[in-house]
Enzyme design. Structure first.
Site, PDB file in Angstrom:
ATOM      1  N   LYS A  89       0.845  -1.202   0.000  1.00  0.00           N
ATOM      2  CA  LYS A  89       0.000   0.000   0.000  1.00  0.00           C
ATOM      3  C   LYS A  89       0.878   1.250   0.000  1.00  0.00           C
ATOM      4  CE  LYS A  89      -0.299  -0.039   5.077  1.00  0.00           C
ATOM      5  NZ  LYS A  89      -1.113  -0.460   6.230  1.00  0.00           N
ATOM      6  N   ARG A 117     -10.722   0.112  14.790  1.00  0.00           N
ATOM      7  CA  ARG A 117     -10.502   0.983  13.633  1.00  0.00           C
ATOM      8  C   ARG A 117     -11.335   0.344  12.525  1.00  0.00           C
ATOM      9  NH1 ARG A 117      -4.464   1.511  11.283  1.00  0.00           N
ATOM     10  NH2 ARG A 117      -5.192  -0.307  10.148  1.00  0.00           N
ATOM     11  N   HIS A 127      -6.275  -7.007  12.450  1.00  0.00           N
ATOM     12  CA  HIS A 127      -5.035  -6.230  12.551  1.00  0.00           C
ATOM     13  C   HIS A 127      -4.770  -5.949  14.027  1.00  0.00           C
ATOM     14  CE1 HIS A 127      -1.854  -3.971  10.761  1.00  0.00           C
ATOM     15  NE2 HIS A 127      -2.346  -2.768  10.991  1.00  0.00           N
ATOM     16  N   CYS A 166      13.651  24.384   4.441  1.00  0.00           N
ATOM     17  CA  CYS A 166      12.650  25.114   3.661  1.00  0.00           C
ATOM     18  C   CYS A 166      11.862  24.137   2.791  1.00  0.00           C
ATOM     19  CB  CYS A 166      13.340  26.163   2.790  1.00  0.00           C
ATOM     20  SG  CYS A 166      14.523  27.167   3.714  1.00  0.00           S
ATOM     21  N   MET A 167      10.986  24.663   1.958  1.00  0.00           N
ATOM     22  CA  MET A 167      10.153  23.793   1.127  1.00  0.00           C
ATOM     23  C   MET A 167      10.993  22.959   0.157  1.00  0.00           C
ATOM     24  SD  MET A 167       6.992  24.723  -1.404  1.00  0.00           S
ATOM     25  CE  MET A 167       5.941  25.342  -0.108  1.00  0.00           C
ATOM     26  N   ASP A 168      12.016  23.609  -0.434  1.00  0.00           N
ATOM     27  CA  ASP A 168      12.776  22.955  -1.503  1.00  0.00           C
ATOM     28  C   ASP A 168      14.233  22.708  -1.167  1.00  0.00           C
ATOM     29  OD1 ASP A 168      10.500  23.541  -3.213  1.00  0.00           O
ATOM     30  OD2 ASP A 168      11.259  25.604  -3.174  1.00  0.00           O
TER      31      ASP A 168
HETATM   32  C1  PLP Z   1      -0.414  -1.548   6.850  1.00  0.00           C
HETATM   33  C2  PLP Z   1      -0.989  -2.843   7.247  1.00  0.00           C
HETATM   34  C3  PLP Z   1      -0.172  -3.966   7.453  1.00  0.00           C
HETATM   35  C4  PLP Z   1       1.333  -3.898   7.460  1.00  0.00           C
HETATM   36  O1  PLP Z   1       1.781  -3.365   8.701  1.00  0.00           O
HETATM   37  P1  PLP Z   1       3.333  -3.260   9.042  1.00  0.00           P
HETATM   38  O2  PLP Z   1       3.373  -2.803  10.448  1.00  0.00           O
HETATM   39  O3  PLP Z   1       3.914  -2.250   8.100  1.00  0.00           O
HETATM   40  O4  PLP Z   1       3.917  -4.597   8.855  1.00  0.00           O
HETATM   41  C5  PLP Z   1      -0.790  -5.181   7.677  1.00  0.00           C
HETATM   42  N1  PLP Z   1      -2.131  -5.288   7.732  1.00  0.00           N
HETATM   43  C6  PLP Z   1      -2.944  -4.228   7.582  1.00  0.00           C
HETATM   44  C7  PLP Z   1      -4.413  -4.404   7.677  1.00  0.00           C
HETATM   45  C8  PLP Z   1      -2.409  -2.973   7.352  1.00  0.00           C
HETATM   46  O5  PLP Z   1      -3.219  -1.911   7.214  1.00  0.00           O
END
Ligand code: PLP
Length: 377
Positions: free
Chosen positions: A35, A133, A165, A311-313
Site C-alpha cells: 500500500k 478501527r 489487525h 525550507c520547502m525545496d
Molecule cells: C499496513 C498494514 C499492514 C502492514 O503493517 P506493518 O506494520 O507495516 O507490517 C498489515 N495489515 C494491515 C491491515 C495494514 O493496514
C-alpha cells in the site's frame, strides 16, 4: 551513480532478502503489503520483487491501488481492505481483487455488484478484534457472518479469508495480541459452522511476523519489515536491510562569515567563518521541517550537520571552515542503511517524534526513484 538533484535509490535485492527473513521468522507464507506506493518505494517494482522472492500474495489498502497493479500486469492474488462508499467494487470484481469487507453495508454492496455482473466476488472479512478501527464490529459480527454464509450459498461470493489487525503488535508480549488471535479464531470457527469456511486466516503485521510465529496462521502480512526497517527496535534489526537511500546533489557551496545567519529566521548564526552547502531537498520532499538543525548528512566519508530552517525545496549544511573538500555536484546521503555511521530514517523519526514508517512513506515525488538489483522485469 545517480545524477538527479534528489534521488531515492531502492535496493530491490535488500527487499528480496527481507522477504526471506520474514518467511523464515514467521514460518509461514507472506502477503506483502505494498500500500501507499510500497511505503514510498514504488508499488510495481516492489510487487514484482517480492513475488519473485517468494511472497505468495499482495495486500493494499485501496481498490485503486490493486487495480493499478493489475493494469501493470501483476496477476498475483491481491487483497484490498479499505473502502469508502465510492469504492469501485465492480472494478475490483472484474479484475479478480479480493475485497476485504469491514461491515454488513460493504458486504451488501459487494454482493449487489456481483449480482449485477452475474458473477462471484472473492471476499475476505476483516474482523475488529480490538484495534477499534476498520473491521466488523463485535456487535455486528453475527449478522455479517449470516449474510456472508447466505451470499456464499447463493453463489455471489467466495469466502477467501478472515483477517484482523493488531493494536499492539510492536509490544510482542502484550496479552492483547493473543486475545485478538483468539477472537479471530472464534470468528473463523463461526464461519465454518455456518458453512462458509475461510480458506485462510491471517493476523500478523511485521512486528508479529518477526516475534510471534505462534500468531502466524496461514499468512503473515508484513509491510515495514519488507523495506528493511525493524518494527521492534528494542529487539534488534532481525537481519533486515533498509532498502531506501535518499541522496541529493550539492547545489551550491559558499563562504559565510562569523555572525551571519542562515535560512529563514536566522535560527542558526555562524559561530565562526565557515563554508555552507545548499541541498535541493526540503519539506515538500518529505524532509520534516521539525528536523531543522537536528540532522546530519554524509558526504563521502564525512558526516556533516544541517543548520538553519529546512525550507520547502532546500536545506543548508555546515561544511566547516575548510569546506571539507565538498564541491558542487557531490552527493550527500540524507539517510540510508546506517552502515558506516550514516544517518537513517529512524534517526529522522526519533528527532521529530514519529516513526520511520512515516519518514519513508512521505518522501515526495520529486525524489526520483532509482532501482538497484532485483531479478529483472
Ligand atoms: C499496513 C498494514 C499492514 C502492514 O503493517 P506493518 O506494520 O507495516 O507490517 C498489515 N495489515 C494491515 C491491515 C495494514 O493496514
Amino acid at each position: 551513480m545517480t545524477s538527479h538533484a534528489l534521488t531515492a535509490t531502492i535496493d530491490l535485492d535488500a527487499i528480496a532478502h527481507n522477504v526471506g527473513v520474514l518467511r523464515s521468522a514467521a514460518r509461514t507464507d507472506v502477503m506483502a503489503v505494498v500500500k501507499a506506493d510500497a511505503y514510498g518505494h514504488g508499488a510495481l517494482p516492489v510487487a514484482r520483487t517480492v513475488l519473485a522472492a517468494g511472497a505468495r500474495e499482495l495486500g493494499v489498502a485501496h481498490i485503486t491501488e490493486a487495480l493499478e497493479l493489475r493494469e501493470a500486469g501483476v496477476d498475483a492474488h491481491i487483497t484490498a481492505w479499505l473502502h469508502s462508499p465510492s469504492a469501485d467494487f465492480g472494478g475490483a470484481i472484474d479484475n479478480g481483487i479480493d475485497i476485504a469487507v469491514s461491515s454488513g453495508r460493504q458486504l451488501a454492496a459487494v454482493v449487489a455488484a456481483a449480482k449485477e455482473q452475474a458473477t462471484t466476488a472473492t471476499v475476505s472479512v476483516k474482523v475488529d478484534t480490538g484495534l477499534n478501527r476498520s473491521g466488523v464490529a463485535a456487535d455486528e459480527w453475527a449478522d455479517v457472518a449470516d449474510a456472508l454464509a447466505k451470499a456464499r450459498a447463493d453463489g455471489s461470493v467466495t469466502v477467501r479469508a478472515v483477517m484482523c489487525h493488531l493494536a499492539r503488535g510492536d509490544e510482542p508480549d502484550h496479552p492483547l495480541n493473543s486475545q485478538q488471535a483468539q477472537r479471530l479464531d472464534s470468528a473463523a470457527a463461526d464461519l465454518r459452522r455456518l458453512g462458509a469456511p475461510p480458506q485462510v486466516v491471517h493476523i500478523a503485521n511485521s512486528p508479529a511476523a518477526l516475534t510471534r510465529p505462534d500468531l502466524g496462521r496461514d499468512l503473515v502480512r508484513p509491510g515495514i519489515a519488507l523495506y528493511g526497517r525493524t518494527p521492534v527496535p528494542e529487539r534488534g534489526d532481525f537481519g533486515l536491510i533498509p532498502a531506501m537511500t535518499l541522496s541529493a546533489e550539492v547545489a551550491l557551496v559558499k563562504k559565510l562569515s562569523a555572525g551571519q545567519g542562515v535560512s529563514y529566521g536566522h535560527t542558526w548564526i555562524a559561530p565562526r567563518d565557515t563554508v555552507i552547502a545548499v541541498l535541493p531537498a526540503g519539506y515538500a520532499d518529505g524532509v520534516p521541517r521539525p528536523l531543522s538543525g537536528r540532522f546530519t548528512v554524509r558526504i563521502g566519508d564525512r558526516v556533516l550537520g544541517g543548520v538553519g530552517r529546512i525550507c520547502m525545496d532546500q536545506l543548508v549544511i555546515d561544511l566547516g571552515p575548510d569546506g571539507g573538500g565538498v564541491r558542487e555536484g557531490d552527493r550527500a546521503e540524507l539517510f540510508g542503511t546506517g552502515r558506516g555511521g550514516g544517518p537513517t530514517a529512524k534517526d529522522w523519526a526519533d528527532a521529530t517524534g514519529t516513526i520511520d514508517y512515516e519518514i519513508v512513506s512521505t518522501i515526495g515525488a520529486r525524489a526520483v526513484r532509482e532501482y538497484q538489483g532485483g531479478s529483472g522485469e
